[in-house]
Design a protein around this motif. Structure first.
Motif, short mmCIF file in Angstrom:
data_model
loop_
_atom_site.label_atom_id
_atom_site.label_comp_id
_atom_site.label_asym_id
_atom_site.label_seq_id
_atom_site.Cartn_x
_atom_site.Cartn_y
_atom_site.Cartn_z
N CYS A 1 -10.20 6.94 3.33
CA CYS A 1 -8.85 6.78 3.88
C CYS A 1 -8.86 5.59 4.84
CB CYS A 1 -8.36 8.04 4.58
SG CYS A 1 -9.18 8.42 6.14
N ASN A 2 -7.70 5.02 5.03
CA ASN A 2 -7.54 3.90 5.94
C ASN A 2 -6.05 3.59 6.00
OD1 ASN A 2 -8.11 1.60 7.59
ND2 ASN A 2 -10.06 1.35 6.53
N THR A 3 -5.66 2.62 6.80
CA THR A 3 -4.27 2.22 6.78
C THR A 3 -3.97 1.56 5.44
OG1 THR A 3 -4.75 0.08 7.77
CG2 THR A 3 -4.23 1.89 9.26
N ALA A 4 -2.73 1.60 5.05
CA ALA A 4 -2.30 0.97 3.80
C ALA A 4 -1.36 -0.19 4.13
CB ALA A 4 -1.61 1.97 2.91
N ARG A 5 -1.52 -1.28 3.41
CA ARG A 5 -0.62 -2.42 3.61
C ARG A 5 0.67 -2.12 2.85
NH1 ARG A 5 -4.57 -7.75 3.24
NH2 ARG A 5 -5.60 -7.39 5.25
N GLU A 6 1.72 -1.87 3.60
CA GLU A 6 3.00 -1.48 3.01
C GLU A 6 4.13 -2.11 3.80
OE1 GLU A 6 4.97 0.97 4.90
OE2 GLU A 6 6.65 0.81 3.51
N GLN A 7 5.11 -2.59 3.10
CA GLN A 7 6.28 -3.15 3.76
C GLN A 7 7.51 -2.78 2.96
OE1 GLN A 7 6.16 -7.40 4.40
NE2 GLN A 7 7.64 -7.27 6.07
N ARG A 8 8.37 -2.04 3.57
CA ARG A 8 9.64 -1.63 2.97
C ARG A 8 9.41 -0.94 1.64
NH1 ARG A 8 13.49 -6.91 4.30
NH2 ARG A 8 13.19 -6.85 6.55
N GLY A 9 8.36 -0.12 1.56
CA GLY A 9 8.11 0.65 0.36
C GLY A 9 7.27 -0.04 -0.69
N PHE A 10 6.95 -1.32 -0.48
CA PHE A 10 6.10 -2.06 -1.41
C PHE A 10 4.68 -2.04 -0.88
CE2 PHE A 10 9.16 -3.62 -4.39
CZ PHE A 10 10.34 -3.62 -3.68
N TYR A 11 3.75 -1.58 -1.72
CA TYR A 11 2.37 -1.43 -1.33
C TYR A 11 1.49 -2.51 -1.93
CZ TYR A 11 2.92 3.23 0.72
OH TYR A 11 3.26 4.28 1.53
N TRP B 1 -1.90 -2.72 -3.59
CA TRP B 1 -2.71 -1.69 -4.24
C TRP B 1 -4.18 -2.06 -4.37
CZ3 TRP B 1 -0.70 2.97 -4.72
CH2 TRP B 1 0.68 3.09 -4.70
N SER B 2 -4.52 -3.30 -4.12
CA SER B 2 -5.92 -3.73 -4.26
C SER B 2 -6.68 -3.52 -2.96
CB SER B 2 -5.96 -5.20 -4.67
OG SER B 2 -5.34 -5.38 -5.92
N ASP B 3 -7.95 -3.85 -2.98
CA ASP B 3 -8.78 -3.74 -1.78
C ASP B 3 -8.17 -4.59 -0.67
OD1 ASP B 3 -10.77 -3.90 0.19
OD2 ASP B 3 -12.35 -3.67 -1.30
N PRO B 4 -7.85 -4.00 0.48
CA PRO B 4 -7.19 -4.77 1.54
C PRO B 4 -8.14 -5.66 2.32
CG PRO B 4 -7.58 -2.55 2.29
CD PRO B 4 -8.01 -2.58 0.85
N GLY B 5 -9.44 -5.51 2.10
CA GLY B 5 -10.40 -6.38 2.76
C GLY B 5 -10.66 -6.04 4.21
N TYR B 6 -10.43 -4.80 4.59
CA TYR B 6 -10.70 -4.40 5.98
C TYR B 6 -12.20 -4.46 6.26
CZ TYR B 6 -6.01 -2.30 5.80
OH TYR B 6 -4.67 -2.08 5.67
N ALA B 7 -12.51 -4.72 7.52
CA ALA B 7 -13.91 -4.79 7.93
C ALA B 7 -14.50 -3.40 8.14
CB ALA B 7 -14.05 -5.62 9.19
N TYR B 8 -13.65 -2.42 8.51
CA TYR B 8 -14.18 -1.11 8.86
C TYR B 8 -13.70 -0.03 7.91
CZ TYR B 8 -15.58 3.04 11.29
OH TYR B 8 -16.17 4.23 11.59
#
Length: 125
Positions: free
Chosen positions: A95-105, A107-114
């Motif tokens: 689990c982690n935060t999801a990159r989402e804006q106005r309902g658009f996600y 879906w790929s690897d967000p590249g977070y460090a942690y």
């Protein structure tokens, strides 16, 4: 400091169910859309479900109708109920935060460090 602890994985047969849990600290949980990701060895991590702060869920096509994401804001926790599991669901789930804006996600690897340690889900055929 980011803190994410996933649990609930295991070995199940095709058609079985599992419920994953994730505990997050305030910094990451309170103001963010949260998501469940999974990664299969040799493949990129992918988002499978997301849920906004207000509780609106969204699912990848591959899990729609089988998985249910929820959150408990009193416990800083996110859950993933997985039903009708298939061998192709076998992966480590995070689990982690999801990159989402106005309902658009995103879906790929967000590249977070942690990331947390994840929890292994294995579905036998």
């Amino acid at each position: 400091q980011v803190q994410l602890v996933e649990s609930g994985g295991g070995l199940v047969q095709t058609g079985g169910s599992l419920r994953l849990s994730c505990a997050a600290n305030d910094d990451i949980y309170r103001r963010n859309t949260m998501g469940w990701y999974r990664r299969v060895p040799g493949k990129q991590r992918e988002l499978v479900a997301g849920i906004t702060v207000s509780g609106v869920p969204t699912y990848a096509d591959s899990v729609k109708g089988r998985f249910t994401i929820s959150r408990d804001n009193a416990k800083n926790s996110v859950y993933l109920q997985m039903n009708s599991l298939k061998p192709e669901d076998t992966a480590v789930y995070y689990c982690n935060t999801a990159r989402e804006q106005r309902g658009f996600y995103y879906w790929s690897d967000p590249g977070y460090a942690y990331w947390g340690q994840g929890t292994q889900v294995t579905v036998s055929s």
